[in-house]
Design an enzyme around this catalytic site. Structure first.
Site, PDB file in Angstrom:
ATOM      1  N   GLY A 156       4.458  54.436  69.176  1.00 56.63           N
ATOM      2  CA  GLY A 156       5.336  53.386  68.655  1.00 56.63           C
ATOM      3  C   GLY A 156       4.533  52.154  68.303  1.00 56.63           C
ATOM      4  O   GLY A 156       3.325  52.072  68.563  1.00 56.63           O
ATOM      5  N   SER A 157       5.197  51.190  67.675  1.00 45.17           N
ATOM      6  CA  SER A 157       4.537  49.947  67.279  1.00 45.17           C
ATOM      7  C   SER A 157       5.539  48.803  67.333  1.00 45.17           C
ATOM      8  O   SER A 157       6.734  49.017  67.574  1.00 45.17           O
ATOM      9  CB  SER A 157       3.960  50.078  65.859  1.00 45.17           C
ATOM     10  OG  SER A 157       4.986  50.341  64.922  1.00 45.17           O
ATOM     11  N   GLY A 158       5.052  47.582  67.117  1.00 38.48           N
ATOM     12  CA  GLY A 158       5.925  46.418  67.087  1.00 38.48           C
ATOM     13  C   GLY A 158       6.526  46.066  68.434  1.00 38.48           C
ATOM     14  O   GLY A 158       7.564  45.417  68.498  1.00 38.48           O
ATOM     15  N   SER A 159       5.891  46.506  69.522  1.00 36.97           N
ATOM     16  CA  SER A 159       6.370  46.261  70.897  1.00 36.97           C
ATOM     17  C   SER A 159       7.714  46.924  71.183  1.00 36.97           C
ATOM     18  O   SER A 159       8.415  46.551  72.136  1.00 36.97           O
ATOM     19  CB  SER A 159       6.472  44.753  71.187  1.00 36.97           C
ATOM     20  OG  SER A 159       5.199  44.152  71.155  1.00 36.97           O
ATOM     21  N   GLY A 161      10.222  49.149  72.809  1.00 39.40           N
ATOM     22  CA  GLY A 161      10.288  49.882  74.063  1.00 39.40           C
ATOM     23  C   GLY A 161       9.270  49.437  75.098  1.00 39.40           C
ATOM     24  O   GLY A 161       9.133  50.074  76.147  1.00 39.40           O
ATOM     25  N   ARG A 281      -4.960  50.281  61.365  1.00 40.07           N
ATOM     26  CA  ARG A 281      -4.320  49.688  60.195  1.00 40.07           C
ATOM     27  C   ARG A 281      -4.541  48.181  60.219  1.00 40.07           C
ATOM     28  O   ARG A 281      -5.095  47.638  61.174  1.00 40.07           O
ATOM     29  CB  ARG A 281      -2.814  49.953  60.228  1.00 40.07           C
ATOM     30  CG  ARG A 281      -2.188  49.525  61.555  1.00 40.07           C
ATOM     31  CD  ARG A 281      -0.697  49.485  61.558  1.00 40.07           C
ATOM     32  NE  ARG A 281      -0.139  49.299  62.877  1.00 40.07           N
ATOM     33  CZ  ARG A 281      -0.065  48.150  63.532  1.00 40.07           C
ATOM     34  NH1 ARG A 281      -0.552  47.045  62.967  1.00 40.07           N
ATOM     35  NH2 ARG A 281       0.471  48.062  64.725  1.00 40.07           N
TER      36      ARG A 281
END
Length: 410
Positions: A156-159, A161, A281
């Site tokens: 996952g990304s963007g914090s 969870g 990225r």
């Protein structure tokens, strides 16, 4: 002669960065073409930008679509603005014999457990961690490491969870959230439970094997990790800079990431730099804007040049301090109004004031990057002055949120 085109695979939740890729492609006289599974980019068609609807989870469907487009355009390169589809872009580039990253190391890097294993084997300093698949595993892992711990999905990304769990109640609550159906898993649930490494947080932007910039990153209220402020460059001694750069580059060697943009996040702890995560990225928006304001280096454009096989240039044209302050609501509810944006934009040194929502928009915080409702960017020759400009501008902005009617009944 067919026009040269740049294929962009999806854009995820970070749509501003996708638009920056579109605009940069146009400046390079490329026709940007977006491949998307839904309608989120249909608005680009009004600007003469081709948007193709395709199942971006299906590699064969993407190959067919790229082959079809290759009959009309001269496809110069394929990439993506987000982590989730960056390996896919690498596979498509390989199929069409174009420049691009090796997808296998990217896929390994995107699994935080595999990433942790490879970094540990290479001797890179990382937090203590355990892997869990159920509530019993999570509780045992936390007991072994010792509270507080960070609990997060392995992918996952963007914090999304990600939560700091300071006691057993918070641990049980977040475990229930992750495994109880509220969190969307793209594969079998795999949870990372790790030591809470404490100390100043830094984000390192790398292109190829060159460290472009090191920024200081600060977060909003715990237990979540929603960005509050990011400043380029971080104020570091020469020794601190060298140690952070060395550890960051060692991550790339451990993970097999040599090509293209990377972003490393770490904390400076009692034992020095400890790597929190490596992203294969560019950092999300507005970090590329801040790098350009601080140094005159356009990371998005230079990445595209790399993708299409042109010569790229990371030379700095100037040195300033650029920072962003994120506007983060402290409650859920309906945004009644927001004022002071024009006043903030008029403050000398403010480069941008950006709002992501309109009045009457429902605000439902999820503890991730989407909680930000806007941001203010400032730039000046001096770190203290940039911070003062940000504070003055942000203090001019105010808003009102009316709690949802059923909030008091909970």
């Amino acid at each position: 002669m067919p026009r040269r085109a740049l294929i962009l695979v999806e854009g995820g939740s970070n749509m501003p960065l996708h638009v920056q890729y579109v605009q940069a492609a146009q400046r390079l006289d490329l026709q940007p073409i977006t491949l998307s599974a839904d309608s989120r980019y249909d608005y680009l068609a009004a600007e003469g930008i081709e948007v193709v609807r395709v199942d971006t989870e299906n590699l064969d469907a993407l190959i067919r679509e790229c082959s079809r487009l290759n009959a009309t355009y001269d496809i110069a390169g394929i990439t993506s603005a987000v982590e989730l589809f960056y390996a896919t872009a690498g596979k498509l580039s390989r199929y069409l014999d174009l420049h691009g990253p090796n997808p296998e190391p990217i896929e390994r890097c995107c699994d935080k457990v595999t990433q942790r294993q490879l970094l540990a084997e290479a001797g890179v300093p990382i937090p203590a961690y355990r892997v869990a698949t159920d509530a019993t595993d999570v509780e045992s892992a936390a007991a072994e490491i010792g509270l507080p711990v960070i609990v997060k999905p392995a992918v996952g990304s963007g914090s999304t969870g990600v939560r700091l769990c300071r006691n057993l109640d918070e641990l049980a609550e977040h475990t229930t959230y992750l495994l109880g159906g509220k969190h969307i898993w793209r594969s079998s649930p795999k949870i990372l439970v790790e030591e809470f490494a404490q100390g100043p947080h830094y984000t390192i932007d790398i292109m190829g094997n060159e460290v472009v910039a090191i920024a200081a990153l600060d977060f909003d209220r715990p237990p979540h990790f929603v960005y509050r402020e990011c400043t380029y460059p971080a104020v570091l001694t020469d020794d601190e800079y060298e140690r952070i750069a060395d550890v960051s580059l060692s991550c790339l060697r451990a993970l097999g990431l040599g090509w293209g943009p990377k972003n490393v996040e770490l904390r400076w702890t009692k034992r020095g730099p400890v790597v929190i995560e490596v992203n294969p990225r560019l950092p999300g928006s507005p970090s590329p804007e801040l790098v350009q304001l601080a140094y005159g280096v356009d990371l998005v454009t230079e990445h595209i040049k790399l993708v299409i096989g042109d010569e790229w240039n990371l030379r700095r044209s100037h040195s300033e301090t650029a920072a962003v302050r994120f506007l983060v609501p402290d409650r859920d509810g309906t945004l009644d109004w927001i004022d002071g944006l024009s006043l903030a934009a008029a403050v000398s040194g403010v480069a941008k004031v950006k709002l992501f929502v309109e009045p009457k928009t429902p605000i439902v915080r999820k503890g991730n990057c989407l909680d930000c409702i806007g941001h203010v960017i400032a730039v000046s020759p001096d770190p203290a002055l940039t911070e003062a400009i940000l504070k003055r501008a942000v203090d001019l902005i105010s808003w009102s949120i009316t709690p949802f009617p059923n909030a008091a009944k909970k």
